[in-house]
Design a protein around this motif. Structure first.
Motif, PDB file in Angstrom:
ATOM      1  N   GLY A  11      40.248  49.182  33.352  1.00 42.30           N
ATOM      2  CA  GLY A  11      39.713  48.227  32.392  1.00 42.30           C
ATOM      3  C   GLY A  11      39.767  46.850  33.031  1.00 42.30           C
ATOM      4  N   LEU A  12      38.743  46.073  32.820  1.00 39.57           N
ATOM      5  CA  LEU A  12      38.662  44.704  33.344  1.00 39.57           C
ATOM      6  C   LEU A  12      38.414  43.786  32.163  1.00 39.57           C
ATOM      7  N   ASN A  13      39.196  42.712  32.040  1.00 39.01           N
ATOM      8  CA  ASN A  13      38.937  41.803  30.923  1.00 39.01           C
ATOM      9  C   ASN A  13      39.216  40.361  31.300  1.00 39.01           C
ATOM     10  N   THR A  14      38.581  39.457  30.543  1.00 40.32           N
ATOM     11  CA  THR A  14      38.786  38.014  30.719  1.00 40.32           C
ATOM     12  C   THR A  14      39.410  37.398  29.474  1.00 40.32           C
ATOM     13  N   TRP A  15      39.986  38.223  28.600  1.00 40.27           N
ATOM     14  CA  TRP A  15      40.514  37.740  27.333  1.00 40.27           C
ATOM     15  C   TRP A  15      41.512  36.601  27.494  1.00 40.27           C
ATOM     16  N   GLU A  16      42.389  36.694  28.479  1.00 45.24           N
ATOM     17  CA  GLU A  16      43.401  35.650  28.705  1.00 45.24           C
ATOM     18  C   GLU A  16      43.238  34.987  30.063  1.00 45.24           C
ATOM     19  N   SER A  17      42.158  35.333  30.773  1.00 40.30           N
ATOM     20  CA  SER A  17      42.104  34.916  32.176  1.00 40.30           C
ATOM     21  C   SER A  17      40.763  34.363  32.642  1.00 40.30           C
ATOM     22  N   ALA A  18      39.806  34.152  31.732  1.00 36.52           N
ATOM     23  CA  ALA A  18      38.493  33.649  32.146  1.00 36.52           C
ATOM     24  C   ALA A  18      38.660  32.370  32.968  1.00 36.52           C
ATOM     25  N   HIS A  19      38.045  32.356  34.127  1.00 40.26           N
ATOM     26  CA  HIS A  19      38.070  31.211  35.049  1.00 40.26           C
ATOM     27  C   HIS A  19      39.475  30.885  35.549  1.00 40.26           C
ATOM     28  N   GLY A  20      40.398  31.817  35.384  1.00 38.45           N
ATOM     29  CA  GLY A  20      41.778  31.593  35.807  1.00 38.45           C
ATOM     30  C   GLY A  20      41.961  31.812  37.298  1.00 38.45           C
ATOM     31  N   SER A  21      43.157  31.556  37.741  1.00 42.44           N
ATOM     32  CA  SER A  21      43.495  31.771  39.146  1.00 42.44           C
ATOM     33  C   SER A  21      44.537  32.884  39.235  1.00 42.44           C
ATOM     34  N   PRO A  22      44.619  33.514  40.409  1.00 42.91           N
ATOM     35  CA  PRO A  22      45.618  34.584  40.574  1.00 42.91           C
ATOM     36  C   PRO A  22      47.033  34.032  40.401  1.00 42.91           C
TER      37      PRO A  22
END
Length: 168
Positions: free
Chosen positions: A61-72
């Motif tokens: 599963g891949l999601n951006t719920w808490e990480s959109a445009h975030g950094s590692p």
């Protein structure tokens, strides 16, 4: 201290899927589907997608719920070290290596562990990914006492790729 929870987990338990936070869903899909060859099973708009090998509902599963445009996460922090994808044959692992090369994906390492051969890399979000195949159990290295004796040696990538030519 011994408790009733000290009994081992059921032998048939397997890891069903992993769910990764990613910064850019399209970029992640480009890697997992475009480079590695996973099949997109379902998508939730621009925020989540589920990909599979062989038609299972989802392995990743891949999601951006808490990480959109975030950094590692920074090195030295807790979290996922790597996810490991088990290939059924050495030729399938060789095909994965060819896909990585064609996709311009650099390896962090490649190792022969005696029990398995593995490729190590990072996905576009910095998540560690191991691609590997297991040798047949009767070929696993044992020490003089008959105990498993895994090791880490350099993996011959040219020899691995030759596996593809041997299949032709």
């Amino acid at each position: 201290m011994t408790t009733e929870n000290d009994r081992p987990i059921a032998a048939g338990v397997t890891v069903g899927h992993v769910h990764l936070k990613v910064a850019d869903l399209e970029r992640a899909l480009g890697f997992y589907c475009g480079v590695l060859g996973f099949q997109l099973m379902q998508r939730y708009g621009t925020q989540a997608a589920f990909v599979s090998a062989g038609g299972y509902h989802h392995h990743i599963g891949l999601n951006t719920w808490e990480s959109a445009h975030g950094s590692p996460p920074p090195r030295g922090s807790t979290g996922l070290y790597h996810l490991a994808l088990l290939y059924p044959t050495r030729a399938d692992l060789a095909d994965a290596l060819l896909r990585l090369q064609r996709g311009g994906v650099e390896l962090d390492g490649a190792a022969d562990h005696g029990v398995s051969e593995a490729l190590y890399l990072r996905d576009p979000d910095g998540n560690g990914v191991e691609l590997y195949w297991d040798r047949p159990r009767d070929e696993w290295p044992l020490d003089d006492a008959g105990q498993l004796a895994m090791y880490t040696r350099a993996l011959d990538l040219r020899g691995l790729l030759a596996e593809l030519r041997a299949e032709d």
